[in-house]
Design a protein around this motif. Structure first.
Motif, mmCIF file in Angstrom:
data_model
loop_
_atom_site.group_PDB
_atom_site.id
_atom_site.type_symbol
_atom_site.label_atom_id
_atom_site.label_comp_id
_atom_site.label_asym_id
_atom_site.label_seq_id
_atom_site.Cartn_x
_atom_site.Cartn_y
_atom_site.Cartn_z
ATOM 1 N N ASP A 1 59.737 67.053 43.500
ATOM 2 C CA ASP A 1 58.586 66.183 43.687
ATOM 3 C C ASP A 1 58.345 66.038 45.188
ATOM 4 N N GLY A 2 57.103 66.155 45.583
ATOM 5 C CA GLY A 2 56.801 66.024 47.006
ATOM 6 C C GLY A 2 55.426 66.535 47.334
ATOM 7 N N MET A 3 55.287 67.061 48.554
ATOM 8 C CA MET A 3 53.985 67.509 49.024
ATOM 9 C C MET A 3 54.109 68.751 49.893
ATOM 10 N N VAL A 4 53.040 69.537 49.897
ATOM 11 C CA VAL A 4 52.927 70.660 50.825
ATOM 12 C C VAL A 4 51.750 70.363 51.740
ATOM 13 N N TYR A 5 52.025 70.296 53.037
ATOM 14 C CA TYR A 5 50.996 70.045 54.050
ATOM 15 C C TYR A 5 50.601 71.367 54.691
ATOM 16 N N LEU A 6 49.298 71.601 54.818
ATOM 17 C CA LEU A 6 48.832 72.796 55.528
ATOM 18 C C LEU A 6 47.824 72.394 56.587
ATOM 19 N N GLN A 7 47.820 73.132 57.690
ATOM 20 C CA GLN A 7 46.885 72.848 58.779
ATOM 21 C C GLN A 7 46.383 74.157 59.358
ATOM 22 N N VAL A 8 45.070 74.235 59.518
ATOM 23 C CA VAL A 8 44.439 75.388 60.157
ATOM 24 C C VAL A 8 43.723 74.884 61.402
ATOM 25 N N THR A 9 43.997 75.497 62.552
ATOM 26 C CA THR A 9 43.275 75.146 63.779
ATOM 27 C C THR A 9 42.544 76.381 64.297
ATOM 28 N N ARG A 10 41.714 76.156 65.315
ATOM 29 C CA ARG A 10 40.936 77.263 65.877
ATOM 30 C C ARG A 10 41.784 78.138 66.795
ATOM 31 N N GLY A 11 43.066 77.822 66.891
ATOM 32 C CA GLY A 11 43.981 78.678 67.633
ATOM 33 C C GLY A 11 44.047 78.378 69.122
ATOM 34 N N SER A 12 44.648 79.285 69.854
ATOM 35 C CA SER A 12 44.853 79.110 71.290
ATOM 36 C C SER A 12 44.254 80.272 72.072
ATOM 37 N N ALA A 13 43.362 79.927 73.020
ATOM 38 C CA ALA A 13 42.767 80.945 73.901
ATOM 39 C C ALA A 13 43.568 81.082 75.191
ATOM 40 N N GLY A 14 44.681 80.365 75.290
ATOM 41 C CA GLY A 14 45.532 80.476 76.465
ATOM 42 C C GLY A 14 45.164 79.536 77.595
#
Length: 286
Positions: free
Chosen positions: A85-98
């Motif tokens: 029992d629990g949760m799965v967290y997901l995150q999408v970001t626009r990434g890194s351009a440096g």
């Protein structure tokens, strides 16, 4: 130690890294989803994936995975971390351009960042609070105008949680122009004369996956539903109230701004909807 997922790799949580220039960190330029796990199975996965795609589209952000790829990652993390029992967290970001820049990076050159991790919550469906109900306070809604996009901009909801904690209650309901929008991390409902009242979906509130399922089950159970705005004063005079979210499912609310609802105990509509939601959702969990 937990195994987490970062951009194609399964790693011990202590070895997981992303760039300090990631736009999720610098700009809150990212979206997220949380999928509950009961008895090792994912609840409403397809609903969460559909909302993820919508959030990404609204922000003109690329989706780094297909539905089947994301399902496989979820299942692998559940297995590797032995989540019952629990949760799965997901995150999408626009990434890194440096480097840091307000302008979006070229998506052809800068791939999104994808991160997932699990949280173990034994007995998630049997939360003691479901038997006693939550108490809430009302606070001014000071969030940005696109609450229908599930972004990682969660500072004001966090502040709302802390206001509730300081007041000795469980959560806060956000109020805008005199009307309740939603809870800090959940959708809000009142019940009067057997009628369930909740705010209609718009850019003012998150289009809750649990909300959609609960309203569908309520209709199937011949319950009366009114999707309209309601005030805190209406809430104080309601027979009962509740909230819905992916982790709380259907949670009764027994007090609003110090005013007890009904007899101060979880009402029959909220209790029945919680039973129906858990029962029906587990039938189709994957």
């Amino acid at each position: 130690m937990r195994t987490v997922y970062v951009n194609g790799e399964y790693l011990p949580e202590t070895e997981a890294k992303i760039s300090i220039f990631d736009r999720g960190f610098l700009m809150a330029d990212g979206v997220y989803e949380v999928t509950s796990v009961l008895d090792g199975k994912l609840l409403d996965f397809d609903g969460h994936y559909a909302r993820l795609e919508r959030s990404l589209k609204e922000l003109d952000m690329a989706n780094p995975v297909t539905r089947d790829e994301l399902l496989e990652i979820h299942r692998e993390l559940v297995a590797k971390n032995e989540i019952v029992d629990g949760m799965v967290y997901l995150q999408v970001t626009r990434g890194s351009a440096g480097d840091r820049d307000f302008v979006f990076p070229d998506p052809e050159k800068v791939p999104p960042t994808l991160v997932l991790f699990t949280q173990s919550k034994p007995g998630l469906a049997d939360a003691p609070a479901a038997k006693t109900g939550w108490k809430v306070i009302s606070i001014e809604d000071q969030r940005w105008a696109r609450r229908d996009i599930k972004t990682v901009q969660l500072l004001y909801p966090s502040m709302g949680k802390m206001m509730a904690k300081a007041a000795g209650v469980d959560d806060a309901w956000l109020v805008e122009d005199g009307f309740v929008t939603e809870g800090t991390s959940n959708n809000a409902y009142i019940v009067k004369g057997g009628t369930i009242v909740t705010r209609p979906t718009s850019s003012d509130i998150l289009h809750g996956i649990t909300r959609a399922a609960v309203l569908r089950f309520a209709k199937e159970a011949q319950m009366t539903i009114e999707e309209r705005l309601f005030t805190i004063d209406e809430a104080k005079e309601a027979d009962e109230a509740f909230i819905t979210s992916a982790s709380a499912f259907v949670m009764p609310v027994v007090e609003v701004d110090g005013v007890a609802l009904g007899d101060g105990k979880p009402g029959p509509v909220a209790k029945r909807l919680r039973e129906i939601y858990l029962e029906e959702s587990m039938k189709v969990a994957i």
